[in-house]
Design an enzyme around this catalytic site. Sequence first.
Site, PDB file in Angstrom:
ATOM      1  N   GLY A 173      77.979  95.996 -12.361  1.00 58.13           N
ATOM      2  CA  GLY A 173      76.719  95.300 -12.640  1.00 58.13           C
ATOM      3  C   GLY A 173      75.471  96.125 -12.466  1.00 58.13           C
ATOM      4  N   HIS A 207      68.198 100.163  -1.551  1.00 60.16           N
ATOM      5  CA  HIS A 207      66.807  99.891  -1.929  1.00 60.16           C
ATOM      6  C   HIS A 207      66.116  98.894  -1.003  1.00 60.16           C
ATOM      7  CE1 HIS A 207      67.785 101.328  -6.306  1.00 60.16           C
ATOM      8  NE2 HIS A 207      67.613 102.322  -5.468  1.00 60.16           N
ATOM      9  N   CYS A 256      50.117  94.652  15.632  1.00 61.28           N
ATOM     10  CA  CYS A 256      48.927  95.528  15.517  1.00 61.28           C
ATOM     11  C   CYS A 256      47.902  95.027  14.498  1.00 61.28           C
ATOM     12  CB  CYS A 256      49.361  96.961  15.184  1.00 61.28           C
ATOM     13  SG  CYS A 256      49.862  97.163  13.475  1.00 61.28           S
TER      14      CYS A 256
HETATM   15  C1  BJW Z   1      76.327  92.215 -15.298  1.00 65.06           C
HETATM   16  C2  BJW Z   1      76.340  90.822 -15.311  1.00 65.06           C
HETATM   17  C3  BJW Z   1      77.449  90.205 -14.716  1.00 65.06           C
HETATM   18  C4  BJW Z   1      74.523  91.450 -16.261  1.00 65.06           C
HETATM   19  N1  BJW Z   1      78.447  90.959 -14.163  1.00 65.06           N
HETATM   20  N2  BJW Z   1      77.318  92.934 -14.772  1.00 65.06           N
HETATM   21  C5  BJW Z   1      66.020 111.608 -11.852  1.00 65.06           C
HETATM   22  C6  BJW Z   1      65.864 111.472 -13.226  1.00 65.06           C
HETATM   23  C7  BJW Z   1      64.917 110.602 -13.752  1.00 65.06           C
HETATM   24  C8  BJW Z   1      64.093 109.866 -12.923  1.00 65.06           C
HETATM   25  C9  BJW Z   1      64.235 109.999 -11.569  1.00 65.06           C
HETATM   26  C10 BJW Z   1      65.190 110.860 -11.049  1.00 65.06           C
HETATM   27  N3  BJW Z   1      65.120 110.784  -9.690  1.00 65.06           N
HETATM   28  C11 BJW Z   1      64.174 109.885  -9.359  1.00 65.06           C
HETATM   29  C12 BJW Z   1      63.604 109.392 -10.475  1.00 65.06           C
HETATM   30  C13 BJW Z   1      62.510 108.373 -10.546  1.00 65.06           C
HETATM   31  C14 BJW Z   1      63.012 106.957 -10.360  1.00 65.06           C
HETATM   32  C15 BJW Z   1      64.000 106.623 -11.482  1.00 65.06           C
HETATM   33  O1  BJW Z   1      65.200 106.642 -11.318  1.00 65.06           O
HETATM   34  N4  BJW Z   1      63.490 106.259 -12.639  1.00 65.06           N
HETATM   35  C16 BJW Z   1      64.348 105.919 -13.776  1.00 65.06           C
HETATM   36  C17 BJW Z   1      64.139 104.443 -14.135  1.00 65.06           C
HETATM   37  C18 BJW Z   1      64.033 106.837 -14.910  1.00 65.06           C
HETATM   38  N5  BJW Z   1      63.606 106.801  -9.045  1.00 65.06           N
HETATM   39  C19 BJW Z   1      62.889 106.570  -7.971  1.00 65.06           C
HETATM   40  O2  BJW Z   1      61.669 106.540  -8.017  1.00 65.06           O
HETATM   41  C20 BJW Z   1      63.621 106.408  -6.657  1.00 65.06           C
HETATM   42  N6  BJW Z   1      63.048 107.269  -5.690  1.00 65.06           N
HETATM   43  C21 BJW Z   1      63.318 108.585  -5.632  1.00 65.06           C
HETATM   44  O3  BJW Z   1      64.200 109.096  -6.284  1.00 65.06           O
HETATM   45  O4  BJW Z   1      62.510 109.282  -4.755  1.00 65.06           O
HETATM   46  C22 BJW Z   1      62.415 110.700  -4.939  1.00 65.06           C
HETATM   47  C23 BJW Z   1      61.691 110.977  -6.262  1.00 65.06           C
HETATM   48  C24 BJW Z   1      60.581 110.247  -6.622  1.00 65.06           C
HETATM   49  C25 BJW Z   1      59.948 110.507  -7.852  1.00 65.06           C
HETATM   50  C26 BJW Z   1      60.437 111.467  -8.728  1.00 65.06           C
HETATM   51  C27 BJW Z   1      61.581 112.194  -8.352  1.00 65.06           C
HETATM   52  C28 BJW Z   1      62.199 111.953  -7.099  1.00 65.06           C
HETATM   53  C29 BJW Z   1      63.437 104.987  -6.131  1.00 65.06           C
HETATM   54  C30 BJW Z   1      64.082 103.979  -6.986  1.00 65.06           C
HETATM   55  C31 BJW Z   1      63.752 102.589  -6.460  1.00 65.06           C
HETATM   56  C32 BJW Z   1      64.234 101.515  -7.407  1.00 65.06           C
HETATM   57  N7  BJW Z   1      63.631 100.294  -7.076  1.00 65.06           N
HETATM   58  C33 BJW Z   1      63.938  99.128  -7.899  1.00 65.06           C
HETATM   59  C34 BJW Z   1      62.858  98.045  -7.717  1.00 65.06           C
HETATM   60  C35 BJW Z   1      62.732  97.518  -6.387  1.00 65.06           C
HETATM   61  C36 BJW Z   1      61.843  96.336  -6.525  1.00 65.06           C
HETATM   62  C37 BJW Z   1      62.537  95.115  -6.030  1.00 65.06           C
HETATM   63  O5  BJW Z   1      63.731  94.870  -6.160  1.00 65.06           O
HETATM   64  O6  BJW Z   1      61.786  94.344  -5.542  1.00 65.06           O
HETATM   65  O7  BJW Z   1      65.240  98.687  -7.583  1.00 65.06           O
HETATM   66  S1  BJW Z   1      63.957  99.395  -9.638  1.00 65.06           S
HETATM   67  C38 BJW Z   1      65.212  98.231  -9.938  1.00 65.06           C
HETATM   68  O8  BJW Z   1      66.244  98.987 -10.609  1.00 65.06           O
HETATM   69  C39 BJW Z   1      65.759  97.785  -8.582  1.00 65.06           C
HETATM   70  C40 BJW Z   1      67.233  97.973  -8.775  1.00 65.06           C
HETATM   71  O9  BJW Z   1      67.888  98.138  -7.534  1.00 65.06           O
HETATM   72  C41 BJW Z   1      67.319  99.166  -9.678  1.00 65.06           C
HETATM   73  C42 BJW Z   1      68.597  99.299 -10.445  1.00 65.06           C
HETATM   74  O10 BJW Z   1      68.743  98.233 -11.342  1.00 65.06           O
HETATM   75  P1  BJW Z   1      70.192  97.608 -11.588  1.00 65.06           P
HETATM   76  O11 BJW Z   1      70.706  97.056 -10.340  1.00 65.06           O
HETATM   77  O12 BJW Z   1      71.022  98.595 -12.293  1.00 65.06           O
HETATM   78  O13 BJW Z   1      69.828  96.351 -12.513  1.00 65.06           O
HETATM   79  P2  BJW Z   1      69.580  96.297 -14.093  1.00 65.06           P
HETATM   80  O14 BJW Z   1      68.855  95.042 -14.370  1.00 65.06           O
HETATM   81  O15 BJW Z   1      68.990  97.551 -14.609  1.00 65.06           O
HETATM   82  O16 BJW Z   1      71.045  96.218 -14.711  1.00 65.06           O
HETATM   83  C43 BJW Z   1      71.849  95.079 -14.541  1.00 65.06           C
HETATM   84  C44 BJW Z   1      73.203  95.361 -15.176  1.00 65.06           C
HETATM   85  O17 BJW Z   1      74.064  94.276 -14.890  1.00 65.06           O
HETATM   86  C45 BJW Z   1      73.164  95.516 -16.705  1.00 65.06           C
HETATM   87  O18 BJW Z   1      73.870  96.688 -17.080  1.00 65.06           O
HETATM   88  C46 BJW Z   1      73.890  94.279 -17.217  1.00 65.06           C
HETATM   89  O19 BJW Z   1      74.637  94.509 -18.394  1.00 65.06           O
HETATM   90  C47 BJW Z   1      74.798  93.954 -16.049  1.00 65.06           C
HETATM   91  N8  BJW Z   1      75.194  92.554 -15.908  1.00 65.06           N
HETATM   92  N9  BJW Z   1      75.239  90.337 -15.906  1.00 65.06           N
HETATM   93  C48 BJW Z   1      78.362  92.257 -14.219  1.00 65.06           C
HETATM   94  N10 BJW Z   1      77.575  88.813 -14.668  1.00 65.06           N
END
Ligand code: BJW
Length: 249
Positions: free
Chosen positions: A189, A120, A152
Amino acid sequence: MENRDLSRAADLLRSARRIAVLTGAGISAESGVPTFRGPHGLWRQFRAEDLATPEAFARDPKLVWEWYDWRRGIIAGVVPNPGHRTLAEWEARFPEFALITQNVDGLHAKAGSQNLIELHGNIWKMRCTKEDTVSDDFDSPLKKIPPFCPSCGALLRPHIVWFGESLDTTMISRAFAASSACEVMLVIGTSSVVYPAAALPIRAGESGAKIIEVNPDPTPLSSYADISIRGKAGDILPRLAECLDFGDR
Ligand code: BJW
């Protein structure tokens, strides 16, 4: 978490040559970086639609940059934790070790991981909206908000993948290749709800890999994983390393 899960996970890792790891915000939580979801997550305080989409940036680049400047400030003040450090040490211990992260905080690299796939993007990189050139920027706070391209003059944006944007094709191809090839995948995580990252463990499982999840809470992946270890990454990973006892390899 049962010690039996830990020793089963260590057995799987000990007999494997090709490991892939997928990490999410949870691995950096113990360093002090906020996660996105959950009771204290960023998406409880802020709306993703206002800050992490191309439409939000087009509407109000200053607001988006102010949010990133605030997050850069938090990340600038933290250091990798034992979870990051254990994964960095494991890179040299396995013949093939790919670390795929959804995190943009740069803490895996800071811990010493080299074979790193940042799905990401990276919060310390900026991209020119006109020329698409990517540059490093470690200023915190930023000198000017929003920043402009020194070559630019066009607006710079964070080099981060927002909702609705495609992932870098090289990064996602490398991630799927490592997931298809691994014998064991560790998923640490992540809430496993954001695609395409959430599809990587499924690809690994379909290709015959065993899946080990490390997370204090259950996720949509938990029922699919072969082993779900309930606990914090900074606690579990060093304990797993102790069980592995690399001395005898
Ligand atoms: C611990 C802990 C400890 C706590 N030890 N664990 C298919 C189906 C449905 C939707 C889609 C799909 N394909 C694409 C989509 C759309 C979308 C998507 O997935 N939406 C869903 C939310 C429904 N995806 C996209 O748009 C992606 N692009 C794409 O697929 O392009 C083609 C396309 C577009 C549109 C439609 C279809 C196709 C791009 C995704 C970009 C994600 N960007 C973000 C934000 C960036 C902003 C930034 O950082 O500044 O990235 S979203 C945010 O979530 C961030 C993260 O990388 C990402 C994942 O989150 P993560 O890392 O899992 O964190 P959390 O907070 O959710 O979870 C933390 C976990 O840790 C928890 O489980 C805790 O329990 C645990 N934890 N302490 C271990 N000590």
